[in-house]
Write a protein that holds these residues in place. Sequence first.
Motif, mmCIF file in Angstrom:
data_model
loop_
_atom_site.group_PDB
_atom_site.id
_atom_site.type_symbol
_atom_site.label_atom_id
_atom_site.label_comp_id
_atom_site.label_asym_id
_atom_site.label_seq_id
_atom_site.Cartn_x
_atom_site.Cartn_y
_atom_site.Cartn_z
ATOM 1 N N PRO A 183 -62.336 -34.308 32.950
ATOM 2 C CA PRO A 183 -61.731 -34.826 34.010
ATOM 3 C C PRO A 183 -60.075 -34.018 33.661
ATOM 4 C CG PRO A 183 -62.776 -36.747 33.324
ATOM 5 C CD PRO A 183 -63.081 -35.818 32.501
ATOM 6 N N GLY A 184 -58.824 -34.175 34.059
ATOM 7 C CA GLY A 184 -57.740 -33.680 33.700
ATOM 8 C C GLY A 184 -57.588 -34.327 32.763
ATOM 9 N N PHE A 185 -57.324 -35.906 32.749
ATOM 10 C CA PHE A 185 -56.477 -36.261 31.681
ATOM 11 C C PHE A 185 -57.434 -35.696 30.051
ATOM 12 C CE2 PHE A 185 -59.928 -39.727 30.058
ATOM 13 C CZ PHE A 185 -60.803 -39.713 30.983
ATOM 14 N N ARG A 186 -58.738 -35.441 30.110
ATOM 15 C CA ARG A 186 -59.029 -35.006 29.006
ATOM 16 C C ARG A 186 -58.686 -33.450 28.670
ATOM 17 N NH1 ARG A 186 -61.496 -39.252 26.235
ATOM 18 N NH2 ARG A 186 -62.822 -40.518 27.327
ATOM 19 N N TYR A 187 -58.234 -32.840 29.575
ATOM 20 C CA TYR A 187 -57.766 -31.549 30.110
ATOM 21 C C TYR A 187 -56.467 -31.386 28.651
ATOM 22 C CZ TYR A 187 -55.317 -27.549 31.173
ATOM 23 O OH TYR A 187 -54.159 -26.307 31.202
ATOM 24 N N ASN A 188 -55.994 -32.591 29.389
ATOM 25 C CA ASN A 188 -53.956 -33.085 28.550
ATOM 26 C C ASN A 188 -54.678 -32.794 27.153
ATOM 27 O OD1 ASN A 188 -53.245 -32.075 30.929
ATOM 28 N ND2 ASN A 188 -53.387 -34.630 31.560
ATOM 29 N N GLU A 189 -55.670 -34.341 27.144
ATOM 30 C CA GLU A 189 -56.046 -34.169 25.544
ATOM 31 C C GLU A 189 -56.163 -32.859 24.870
ATOM 32 O OE1 GLU A 189 -58.980 -37.560 25.237
ATOM 33 O OE2 GLU A 189 -59.234 -37.028 23.334
ATOM 34 N N ALA A 190 -57.521 -32.158 24.545
ATOM 35 C CA ALA A 190 -57.187 -31.133 24.315
ATOM 36 C C ALA A 190 -55.606 -30.188 23.449
ATOM 37 C CB ALA A 190 -58.024 -30.115 25.114
ATOM 38 N N ARG A 191 -55.601 -29.880 25.464
ATOM 39 C CA ARG A 191 -54.083 -29.290 25.545
ATOM 40 C C ARG A 191 -52.877 -29.543 24.507
ATOM 41 N NH1 ARG A 191 -50.805 -28.000 30.316
ATOM 42 N NH2 ARG A 191 -50.512 -30.461 29.765
ATOM 43 N N SER A 192 -53.019 -30.597 24.356
ATOM 44 C CA SER A 192 -51.535 -31.530 23.282
ATOM 45 C C SER A 192 -52.616 -31.241 21.996
ATOM 46 C CB SER A 192 -51.449 -33.294 23.307
ATOM 47 O OG SER A 192 -51.463 -33.424 25.067
ATOM 48 N N PHE A 193 -53.545 -31.641 21.828
ATOM 49 C CA PHE A 193 -54.445 -31.580 20.121
ATOM 50 C C PHE A 193 -53.427 -29.511 19.565
ATOM 51 C CE2 PHE A 193 -57.158 -29.689 16.927
ATOM 52 C CZ PHE A 193 -57.096 -30.795 16.350
ATOM 53 N N ILE A 194 -53.944 -29.359 20.672
ATOM 54 C CA ILE A 194 -53.433 -27.475 20.585
ATOM 55 C C ILE A 194 -52.039 -26.949 19.957
ATOM 56 C CG2 ILE A 194 -53.866 -25.131 20.447
ATOM 57 C CD1 ILE A 194 -56.277 -26.383 23.068
ATOM 58 N N GLU A 195 -51.333 -27.766 20.672
ATOM 59 C CA GLU A 195 -50.279 -27.415 21.474
ATOM 60 C C GLU A 195 -49.185 -28.568 19.838
ATOM 61 O OE1 GLU A 195 -48.697 -28.154 26.172
ATOM 62 O OE2 GLU A 195 -49.073 -29.474 24.834
ATOM 63 N N GLY A 196 -50.074 -29.147 19.344
ATOM 64 C CA GLY A 196 -49.431 -29.582 17.679
ATOM 65 C C GLY A 196 -50.208 -28.647 16.548
ATOM 66 N N GLY A 197 -50.337 -28.312 16.995
ATOM 67 C CA GLY A 197 -50.536 -27.061 15.817
ATOM 68 C C GLY A 197 -52.229 -27.037 15.202
ATOM 69 N N LEU A 198 -52.742 -25.488 15.067
ATOM 70 C CA LEU A 198 -54.098 -25.647 14.473
ATOM 71 C C LEU A 198 -54.548 -25.701 12.705
ATOM 72 C CD1 LEU A 198 -55.421 -24.150 17.294
ATOM 73 C CD2 LEU A 198 -55.970 -26.585 17.201
ATOM 74 N N GLN A 199 -54.796 -26.111 12.359
ATOM 75 C CA GLN A 199 -55.365 -25.708 10.428
ATOM 76 C C GLN A 199 -56.259 -25.426 10.354
ATOM 77 O OE1 GLN A 199 -55.306 -29.051 8.556
ATOM 78 N NE2 GLN A 199 -52.731 -30.141 8.546
ATOM 79 N N ASP A 200 -56.375 -24.284 9.949
ATOM 80 C CA ASP A 200 -57.888 -23.149 9.397
ATOM 81 C C ASP A 200 -58.994 -24.817 9.576
ATOM 82 O OD1 ASP A 200 -56.554 -21.685 10.474
ATOM 83 O OD2 ASP A 200 -56.055 -21.288 8.281
ATOM 84 N N PHE A 201 -60.260 -23.797 9.227
ATOM 85 C CA PHE A 201 -60.873 -24.781 8.962
ATOM 86 C C PHE A 201 -62.194 -24.542 8.233
ATOM 87 C CE2 PHE A 201 -64.865 -24.902 11.324
ATOM 88 C CZ PHE A 201 -64.259 -23.767 12.919
#
Length: 509
Positions: A183-201
């Motif tokens: 649902p939309g709130f999960r989309y927002n959660e995933a997008r915010s996580f990406i916006e917060g910066g991604l670390q190599d793994f």
Amino acid sequence: MSYYLTTPIYYVNSTPHIGHAYTTIAADILVRHQRQRGVDTFFLTGVDEHASKVARVAAEQGLEPKEYADRIAIVWRELPARLGVSNDFFLRTTDDGHKVFVQDFLQRIRDNGRDDIYQDVYSGLYCVGCEAFKTEAELADGRCPDHGVEPEWIEEKNWFFRLSAYQKPLLDLYKARPDFVLPGFRYNEARSFIEGGLQDFSISRSGQPWGIPIPWDPDQVAYVWADALVNYLSALTYARPGEDLRDRYWPSVRHLLAKDILRFHCVYWPAMLLAAGYEVPQQLFVHGYLLLDDKKISKSLGNVLEPLDLVDVYGPDPVRFWCARAVSFGQDGSASVASLHERYERELGNDLGNLVSRTTAMIARYRDGSLRAVPAADSELKAVLDPLAADVAARLDVFDITGALERVWEVVRFLNRHVEVSAPWQLAKDESRADELDRVLYDLADGIRVVAVALAAYIPPTADRILAALGQPDDVGWENVAYGRTVEVTGIEAAAPLFPRLEAPTAAV
Ligand code: ME8
């Protein structure tokens, strides 16, 4: 048009619980519905076997990891069938076809010319329960909040995936496709996580033989998530020997998963696909947790927390029905065995079962088992049924299995009222109203037939039994969710109860 649906591949080191059954049942409802609409479908589930815990527990039991995994995989492989689930393939990450594909997939990333895989030393805290590295901030009192154990300090030279390079491509993707995650709130959660910066793994582990060897460095094995996520693609290359199903089903794939593994699916996986030169999935639906109010359950029912025990007591259809109905799909919610029992009696037994029994009994009694086909253009039922097929399909297209079921149940309630309001037992007393009685019986039978077809994805054998009780063809094609398609028949008998009474579960002391 094709519809490819996957569930997470479940950790073979755990045992199936109601949460696992929940995802698998929901997926089956969605897939069966698409099949009813004539869509070419493929439904994948399976087990994730290369978790470090498998190797550890196997060693404790004096077994080879594969030997141990083979034993545990049996119950998982049987689970879908016991739940009436119609998966097209059951994948094991120890399958040769999967292993070969994962190696090819990782090699493609390494060879993509963008230096997306590099070697570095990793040191950090690792939770074996989560199979994930943890930051201090993610711990509570130094322990993993989900597993209650202290993570281990790991320091090793690993191969890394340059996830950080995919922040912009992922944000572009999310912007272009606002329904990529539902649902939309999960989309927002995933997008915010990406916006917060991604670390190599790190995508590899050293010093552990259990896993898929990294093709260019066979002393290391693939990190369990870098192996497991790839199953959604690998399955298509070997599920049908001699066929490559990728063109047919990729990328029209939908992943169904719970919120605990959102980041892996909504962030890591699309980035890995882009890096390997594949298209990303069409959609991901992230559902909530189904929590079972588990404490006090009847001893006479045994430990009914296990989905298979519930199935033993109630049968697969009531468990499927309850999973779809008890909690709005997408939200968290708790359900209890008492609520399963209550819905079994009230909704399946009374609302649906009695409606079928009463209607068939009246046709048997008043018309000697013959049903005349007398659809009427001005029928009230027709007005009720006309929007149903489109309404239910629209809800299921957005994974709303709870809303779609409620929409069908409105018709069930309408039909029960219709029995009372039209009172066929009164009409039967008056010969001059014979045509009216025929029309009422026809509408009731037709309404029940439509309900059966509309419920066929939820409770498939029950739908077949209802159609058989009415002497109707067992064709559950979606075009049959329409008024006036019931055919004239003779020989209808009063149907046996669809959902016989069961002893209620009692709270244990
Ligand atoms: O995470 N309510 O496997 P897993 C609803 N192997 N669904 C639940 C649930 C609950 N209480 N508990 C679990 C893994 N689930 C990895 C996945 S995929 C490439 C690898 C369901 O055995 C839900 O679908 O821990 C969740 O995503 C999945 O089980 C996790 O199962």
